[in-house]
Scaffold this motif. Structure first.
Motif, PDB file in Angstrom:
ATOM      1  N   LEU A  23       0.386  12.058   2.936  1.00  0.00           N
ATOM      2  CA  LEU A  23       1.117  10.956   2.320  1.00  0.00           C
ATOM      3  C   LEU A  23       0.431  10.493   1.035  1.00  0.00           C
ATOM      4  O   LEU A  23       1.105  10.111   0.070  1.00  0.00           O
ATOM      5  CB  LEU A  23       1.232   9.791   3.305  1.00  0.00           C
ATOM      6  CG  LEU A  23       2.156  10.010   4.501  1.00  0.00           C
ATOM      7  CD1 LEU A  23       2.042   8.844   5.483  1.00  0.00           C
ATOM      8  CD2 LEU A  23       3.607  10.180   4.054  1.00  0.00           C
ATOM      9  N   ALA A  24      -0.897  10.535   1.022  1.00  0.00           N
ATOM     10  CA  ALA A  24      -1.630  10.147  -0.184  1.00  0.00           C
ATOM     11  C   ALA A  24      -1.283  11.066  -1.338  1.00  0.00           C
ATOM     12  O   ALA A  24      -1.004  10.614  -2.462  1.00  0.00           O
ATOM     13  CB  ALA A  24      -3.128  10.154   0.087  1.00  0.00           C
ATOM     14  N   PHE A  34      -1.863   5.702  -4.481  1.00  0.00           N
ATOM     15  CA  PHE A  34      -1.583   5.584  -3.051  1.00  0.00           C
ATOM     16  C   PHE A  34      -2.188   4.276  -2.582  1.00  0.00           C
ATOM     17  O   PHE A  34      -3.400   4.075  -2.650  1.00  0.00           O
ATOM     18  CB  PHE A  34      -2.202   6.759  -2.293  1.00  0.00           C
ATOM     19  CG  PHE A  34      -2.037   6.709  -0.792  1.00  0.00           C
ATOM     20  CD1 PHE A  34      -0.786   6.649  -0.213  1.00  0.00           C
ATOM     21  CD2 PHE A  34      -3.155   6.760   0.040  1.00  0.00           C
ATOM     22  CE1 PHE A  34      -0.640   6.627   1.169  1.00  0.00           C
ATOM     23  CE2 PHE A  34      -3.021   6.737   1.415  1.00  0.00           C
ATOM     24  CZ  PHE A  34      -1.754   6.673   1.981  1.00  0.00           C
ATOM     25  N   VAL A  35      -1.342   3.371  -2.113  1.00  0.00           N
ATOM     26  CA  VAL A  35      -1.778   2.052  -1.653  1.00  0.00           C
ATOM     27  C   VAL A  35      -1.706   2.048  -0.128  1.00  0.00           C
ATOM     28  O   VAL A  35      -0.622   2.113   0.459  1.00  0.00           O
ATOM     29  CB  VAL A  35      -0.917   0.936  -2.254  1.00  0.00           C
ATOM     30  CG1 VAL A  35      -1.432  -0.431  -1.796  1.00  0.00           C
ATOM     31  CG2 VAL A  35      -0.921   1.021  -3.778  1.00  0.00           C
ATOM     32  N   SER A  59      -9.678   8.885  -6.395  1.00  0.00           N
ATOM     33  CA  SER A  59      -9.692   7.969  -7.539  1.00  0.00           C
ATOM     34  C   SER A  59      -8.338   7.313  -7.775  1.00  0.00           C
ATOM     35  O   SER A  59      -8.228   6.372  -8.556  1.00  0.00           O
ATOM     36  CB  SER A  59     -10.131   8.709  -8.805  1.00  0.00           C
ATOM     37  OG  SER A  59      -9.186   9.694  -9.166  1.00  0.00           O
ATOM     38  N   ARG A  60      -7.316   7.785  -7.069  1.00  0.00           N
ATOM     39  CA  ARG A  60      -5.978   7.192  -7.176  1.00  0.00           C
ATOM     40  C   ARG A  60      -5.606   6.396  -5.925  1.00  0.00           C
ATOM     41  O   ARG A  60      -4.464   5.963  -5.790  1.00  0.00           O
ATOM     42  CB  ARG A  60      -4.933   8.298  -7.399  1.00  0.00           C
ATOM     43  CG  ARG A  60      -5.163   9.132  -8.649  1.00  0.00           C
ATOM     44  CD  ARG A  60      -4.992   8.315  -9.915  1.00  0.00           C
ATOM     45  NE  ARG A  60      -5.059   9.147 -11.101  1.00  0.00           N
ATOM     46  CZ  ARG A  60      -4.015   9.734 -11.675  1.00  0.00           C
ATOM     47  NH1 ARG A  60      -2.810   9.591 -11.144  1.00  0.00           N
ATOM     48  NH2 ARG A  60      -4.169  10.457 -12.758  1.00  0.00           N
ATOM     49  N   VAL A  61      -6.560   6.241  -5.013  1.00  0.00           N
ATOM     50  CA  VAL A  61      -6.302   5.542  -3.746  1.00  0.00           C
ATOM     51  C   VAL A  61      -6.774   4.093  -3.848  1.00  0.00           C
ATOM     52  O   VAL A  61      -7.912   3.822  -4.238  1.00  0.00           O
ATOM     53  CB  VAL A  61      -7.018   6.244  -2.579  1.00  0.00           C
ATOM     54  CG1 VAL A  61      -6.881   5.418  -1.288  1.00  0.00           C
ATOM     55  CG2 VAL A  61      -6.454   7.649  -2.376  1.00  0.00           C
ATOM     56  N   HIS A  62      -5.886   3.177  -3.475  1.00  0.00           N
ATOM     57  CA  HIS A  62      -6.232   1.761  -3.361  1.00  0.00           C
ATOM     58  C   HIS A  62      -6.204   1.400  -1.873  1.00  0.00           C
ATOM     59  O   HIS A  62      -5.160   1.510  -1.220  1.00  0.00           O
ATOM     60  CB  HIS A  62      -5.264   0.896  -4.156  1.00  0.00           C
ATOM     61  CG  HIS A  62      -5.489   0.971  -5.625  1.00  0.00           C
ATOM     62  ND1 HIS A  62      -6.168   0.004  -6.327  1.00  0.00           N
ATOM     63  CD2 HIS A  62      -5.166   1.933  -6.523  1.00  0.00           C
ATOM     64  CE1 HIS A  62      -6.232   0.346  -7.598  1.00  0.00           C
ATOM     65  NE2 HIS A  62      -5.633   1.515  -7.752  1.00  0.00           N
ATOM     66  N   LEU A  63      -7.340   0.986  -1.369  1.00  0.00           N
ATOM     67  CA  LEU A  63      -7.491   0.702   0.059  1.00  0.00           C
ATOM     68  C   LEU A  63      -7.539  -0.804   0.289  1.00  0.00           C
ATOM     69  O   LEU A  63      -8.397  -1.503  -0.267  1.00  0.00           O
ATOM     70  CB  LEU A  63      -8.771   1.355   0.585  1.00  0.00           C
ATOM     71  CG  LEU A  63      -9.085   1.160   2.067  1.00  0.00           C
ATOM     72  CD1 LEU A  63      -7.985   1.742   2.941  1.00  0.00           C
ATOM     73  CD2 LEU A  63     -10.434   1.801   2.400  1.00  0.00           C
ATOM     74  N   GLU A  93     -16.041  10.927  -4.235  1.00  0.00           N
ATOM     75  CA  GLU A  93     -15.891  10.152  -5.471  1.00  0.00           C
ATOM     76  C   GLU A  93     -15.437   8.744  -5.108  1.00  0.00           C
ATOM     77  O   GLU A  93     -14.910   8.520  -4.016  1.00  0.00           O
ATOM     78  CB  GLU A  93     -14.871  10.809  -6.408  1.00  0.00           C
ATOM     79  CG  GLU A  93     -13.475  10.921  -5.810  1.00  0.00           C
ATOM     80  CD  GLU A  93     -12.471  11.549  -6.761  1.00  0.00           C
ATOM     81  OE1 GLU A  93     -12.644  11.433  -7.987  1.00  0.00           O
ATOM     82  OE2 GLU A  93     -11.489  12.149  -6.270  1.00  0.00           O
ATOM     83  N   PRO A  94     -15.619   7.777  -5.994  1.00  0.00           N
ATOM     84  CA  PRO A  94     -15.206   6.406  -5.676  1.00  0.00           C
ATOM     85  C   PRO A  94     -13.691   6.279  -5.546  1.00  0.00           C
ATOM     86  O   PRO A  94     -12.925   7.034  -6.153  1.00  0.00           O
ATOM     87  CB  PRO A  94     -15.719   5.598  -6.878  1.00  0.00           C
ATOM     88  CG  PRO A  94     -16.762   6.449  -7.513  1.00  0.00           C
ATOM     89  CD  PRO A  94     -16.325   7.870  -7.284  1.00  0.00           C
ATOM     90  N   LEU A  95     -13.279   5.314  -4.750  1.00  0.00           N
ATOM     91  CA  LEU A  95     -11.868   4.974  -4.653  1.00  0.00           C
ATOM     92  C   LEU A  95     -11.366   4.387  -5.973  1.00  0.00           C
ATOM     93  O   LEU A  95     -12.134   3.824  -6.759  1.00  0.00           O
ATOM     94  CB  LEU A  95     -11.650   3.937  -3.558  1.00  0.00           C
ATOM     95  CG  LEU A  95     -11.840   4.359  -2.104  1.00  0.00           C
ATOM     96  CD1 LEU A  95     -11.704   3.140  -1.212  1.00  0.00           C
ATOM     97  CD2 LEU A  95     -10.827   5.421  -1.706  1.00  0.00           C
ATOM     98  N   GLY A  96     -10.049   4.476  -6.157  1.00  0.00           N
ATOM     99  CA  GLY A  96      -9.439   3.779  -7.278  1.00  0.00           C
ATOM    100  C   GLY A  96      -9.584   2.281  -7.148  1.00  0.00           C
ATOM    101  O   GLY A  96      -9.680   1.565  -8.152  1.00  0.00           O
ATOM    102  N   GLY A  97      -9.642   1.800  -5.913  1.00  0.00           N
ATOM    103  CA  GLY A  97      -9.853   0.382  -5.667  1.00  0.00           C
ATOM    104  C   GLY A  97     -10.084   0.114  -4.196  1.00  0.00           C
ATOM    105  O   GLY A  97      -9.326   0.590  -3.349  1.00  0.00           O
TER     106      GLY A  97
END
Length: 229
Positions: A23-24, A34-35, A59-63, A93-97
């Motif tokens: 889904l991500a 991806f939120v 890097s495009r995932v917001h958790l 790598e770090p999350l997007g947020g």
């Protein structure tokens, strides 16, 4: 609700991790991000452990957090502590947020208002999350929406403060934002959850979990939870 009954806790955790990763990737391809809102718990901890090894554009995932106990930073009661140990410490790598519920703020109502603003800033107004991961309590609760708590009736904000439950107050996402999510993923394990899982699958809206919309929902359960009655 699409239901899969799997062999055991490990199989449930692995299957859930695979689906979240898929889904991500789909969300990033379609919308650039991806939120994802995650819940706590022992099986979700294993799920997040497996998720860390998936090929995901982190890097495009917001958790976001579905709920959080009001406890000091780093406390074992905190869902954030589990997120850190099972997922965040192992990412390539770090999350997007990472958007943690600010339960250290002395004014918990202010903390709830602030987190609602964060949810809207990440997911739009009205907020639409790509995926919400939920668990199921033996009393029928989900997130920190527990029987008879005033938070069950919060319809104007994305976040509410609960009363005492199992010794702590909590922040929780509310039904309006849960029910706008593009996808809902239920992860339920253990024979103690069997009776409530049956009620959830039957659409029983007299339990808190039963008030979460069931279309576009996936439910992964182990045999102990899904077959015993």
């Amino acid at each position: 609700m699409r239901t899969e009954i799997l062999a055991d806790v490990d199989a449930v955790a692995r299957r859930a991790a695979n689906v979240i990763a898929s889904l991500a990737c789909d969300a990033v391809a379609a919308r650039g991000r991806f939120v994802f809102a995650a819940s706590g718990g022992s099986t979700p901890g294993l799920m997040l452990h497996y998720l860390a090894d998936q090929d995901v554009p982190w890097s495009r995932v917001h958790l976001l957090q579905v709920d959080e106990r009001i406890a000091p930073l780093g406390h074992l009661d905190r869902n954030l502590t589990q997120l850190q140990r099972t997922l965040l410490d192992h990412l390539p790598e770090p999350l997007g947020g990472l958007h943690a519920m600010p339960v250290e703020i002395p004014d918990v109502e202010d903390a709830a208002r602030g987190y609602a603003e964060v949810v809207r800033s990440v997911a739009g107004t009205p907020a639409v999350l790509d995926l919400v991961h939920l668990g199921l309590g033996e009393d029928g609760h989900t997130a920190s929406l527990v029987p008879q708590d005033p938070a069950l009736n919060e319809l104007s904000s994305e976040v509410a403060v609960t009363g005492l439950y199992a010794g702590r107050r909590r922040l929780t996402l509310t039904y309006p934002v849960l029910n706008r999510a593009r996808h809902v993923l239920w992860v339920v394990t253990g024979a103690a959850k069997s009776a409530m899982l049956h009620r959830l699958r039957c659409g029983d809206d007299t339990i808190p979990a039963g008030r979460v919309r069931s279309d576009d929902a996936l439910l992964f359960a182990d045999r102990a939870a899904g077959l015993a009655q």
